[in-house]
Design a protein around this motif. Sequence first.
Motif, PDB file in Angstrom:
ATOM      1  N   UNK A  60       0.816  -1.215   0.000  1.00 47.47           N
ATOM      2  CA  UNK A  60       0.000   0.000   0.000  1.00 47.47           C
ATOM      3  C   UNK A  60       0.854   1.271   0.000  1.00 47.47           C
ATOM      4  N   UNK A  61       1.857   1.309   0.897  1.00 43.07           N
ATOM      5  CA  UNK A  61       2.673   2.522   1.054  1.00 43.07           C
ATOM      6  C   UNK A  61       3.530   2.781  -0.182  1.00 43.07           C
ATOM      7  N   UNK A  62       4.178   1.734  -0.690  1.00 40.96           N
ATOM      8  CA  UNK A  62       5.039   1.932  -1.877  1.00 40.96           C
ATOM      9  C   UNK A  62       4.203   2.283  -3.101  1.00 40.96           C
ATOM     10  N   UNK A  67       6.044  -2.437  -4.191  1.00 39.90           N
ATOM     11  CA  UNK A  67       6.688  -3.599  -3.587  1.00 39.90           C
ATOM     12  C   UNK A  67       5.652  -4.442  -2.857  1.00 39.90           C
ATOM     13  N   UNK A  68       6.031  -5.675  -2.550  1.00 39.99           N
ATOM     14  CA  UNK A  68       5.104  -6.576  -1.870  1.00 39.99           C
ATOM     15  C   UNK A  68       5.761  -7.320  -0.725  1.00 39.99           C
ATOM     16  N   UNK A  69       5.649  -8.643  -0.761  1.00 36.43           N
ATOM     17  CA  UNK A  69       6.142  -9.471   0.348  1.00 36.43           C
ATOM     18  C   UNK A  69       7.656  -9.533   0.382  1.00 36.43           C
ATOM     19  N   UNK A  70       8.279  -9.425  -0.802  1.00 34.46           N
ATOM     20  CA  UNK A  70       9.737  -9.546  -0.889  1.00 34.46           C
ATOM     21  C   UNK A  70      10.336  -8.295  -1.529  1.00 34.46           C
ATOM     22  N   UNK A  71      11.444  -7.843  -0.972  1.00 31.03           N
ATOM     23  CA  UNK A  71      12.185  -6.735  -1.564  1.00 31.03           C
ATOM     24  C   UNK A  71      13.633  -6.848  -1.116  1.00 31.03           C
ATOM     25  N   UNK A  72      14.485  -5.946  -1.554  1.00 35.73           N
ATOM     26  CA  UNK A  72      15.897  -6.027  -1.182  1.00 35.73           C
ATOM     27  C   UNK A  72      16.418  -4.677  -0.720  1.00 35.73           C
ATOM     28  N   UNK A  73      17.391  -4.742   0.205  1.00 33.46           N
ATOM     29  CA  UNK A  73      18.062  -3.538   0.719  1.00 33.46           C
ATOM     30  C   UNK A  73      19.369  -3.379  -0.040  1.00 33.46           C
TER      31      UNK A  73
END
Length: 629
Positions: A360-362, A417-423
């Motif tokens: 929601x936020x992204x 983005x959803x359940x998975x993302x990367x830093x």
Amino acid sequence: MNKYPLWKYLIILAVIIPGFIYALPNLYGEDPALQVSATRAAIIDDGTQQQITSALNESGISFSKLQKQENGIQLRFKDTDDQLKAKAVVENELGDKYTVALNLVPATPAWMDAIDGRPMYLGLDLRGGVHFLMEVDIEGAISNTEKRLVSDLRSGMREKKIRYLSVSSSKNDGILVVFPDIERRAQGLITVEDDFTSLSAKEIESDGKPALALKLTEAAKREISDSSVKQNMTALRNRINELGVAEPIVQQQGNNRIVVQLPGIQDTARAKEIIGRTATLEIMLVDEKNSGNIQAALEGRVPVGSRLYRDRRNSPILLKKGIVYSGNNIVDASAGIDSRNGSSVVHITLDARGASINQRVTGDNIGNRMAVVYVEQKSVIKKDEQGNVVIGENGLPARTKSRIEEVITAPVIRDQLGKRFQIEGLDSIKEARDLSLLLRAGALAAPIEIVEERTIGPSLGKENIRTGFLSVMYGLVAILVFMVFYYRVFGIVADIALVLNLVLMVAILSLFQATLTLPGVAGILLTVGMAVDANVLIFERIREELRNGVTPQAAIHSGYDKALSTIVDANITTLIAAIVLFNFGTGPIKGFAITLSIGILTSMFTAIMVSRGIVNKIYGGRQIKKLAI
């Protein structure tokens, strides 16, 4: 007759010579030391080294050696007084971005370090230190899992378009899902059976409405229990690394308890503080509207609803106060390489609630920046209003709780983005691994409580070493004297084999960096008696052969050959008992079993092969009329 071929003597030398070399490091003792390491917001470089050296020189504190290591800087001192004074000076000079830990390090020469010649580690009872017995709150871990599953169930039902009235959890009844009708309950049951295999479902009525009573299966509870203890152990090990302890012991005891032993630790209060540390992430949005007013924020005029942070390079950045989601929503983290540019990244997996918020936020903030803030609760040095270090009653710098916050990265949101993302934005794969480990294990999986705490002072440890050493020496000398008196020349041969056996035991313990405890000393003492037992059997067999009129050479040959099976049988049965003790015993019993097992193997080598080699050198290949036995 009674001659060894050259290759057998070469084997003996190939074992004995390295044995002496690797046993030597135990004679050099230890130096008091400081271990200086950087936190995530700092680095160790030549400037740091020069800063430490200048501060110590100005304070008139001398050190014997400064050594730059992969994980920081190590300083050695002549005594603990200089060590404690130096700790206060270095902490005051470097500030809170560096960790300064007291330690005791081996004083072995450089050439021994080059061949991995290090002394054996000494256990808590010999070196002094602190012992914690901790109990993991398994019920708390199960409760946390159920609360997370409530959120996942709601998301799962919405995805499948299954209407429900409520999803709630209670301490005793598990999770209750209430539906408007039986048809929806049947659909919900299929969803639970397909997607939530860790839950067992039962159809019930709740206030006249169809409902599902869900509980974690026994297998799921066991898995939660095991994983909670293992994750807590990983977290504790990770935190203990900051103390610079040479050989910490973190092991499971029973189903839900963890034993932590920190041999040689001199600051026990610091140990408790480190063990109680937490680390997590907070995801926040960058205040894009006021990002141009950084200078005003630095002067104290921070916009309403925002807060000033610092990134990894100490640059200021304005973030909105509201936390989007936190590390509590992270279920997994792993280090990796970005396939696009080869940079180091950390792959993050969120739970259902975190994924929903993230999506929601992204989605609403594409084109804006989202910051990843690393948060750590730790203790820092307490200072007075003038900036001077406050010294506590124990003579060490007083400490206070502090919240350390650092912006790791603040990338632009390019897509939803959803359940998975990367830093991204990490300097190396090592840093990525460290961060992923902290995210997985920085926060404890379940609450822990210290149920037992014992502190053993260094003076008591030294007394244990002294008495243990004396017991071994007295036992050894008594056996040496008896063997020479009773078996003469053959007794001297047995004594040489016995001393070599002791040297080999110490060498093996040192080579494999085993931890020697007081029960381990008892195992060594027992082995000293058992080692000479094999020679007694051989010598008595030789005497018996001589009484039967056999020639001296034939008596030596028969004595060693005929006693061999008896010696092997006796030692194998003892070795079996030692293996059983090791497999089923805990701490002290394991220490006893290890030294006993090593002693059995080395004693068989020295009592049979080495002693016969010496006897063959003395008596073999020549005519003799009488044996000094």
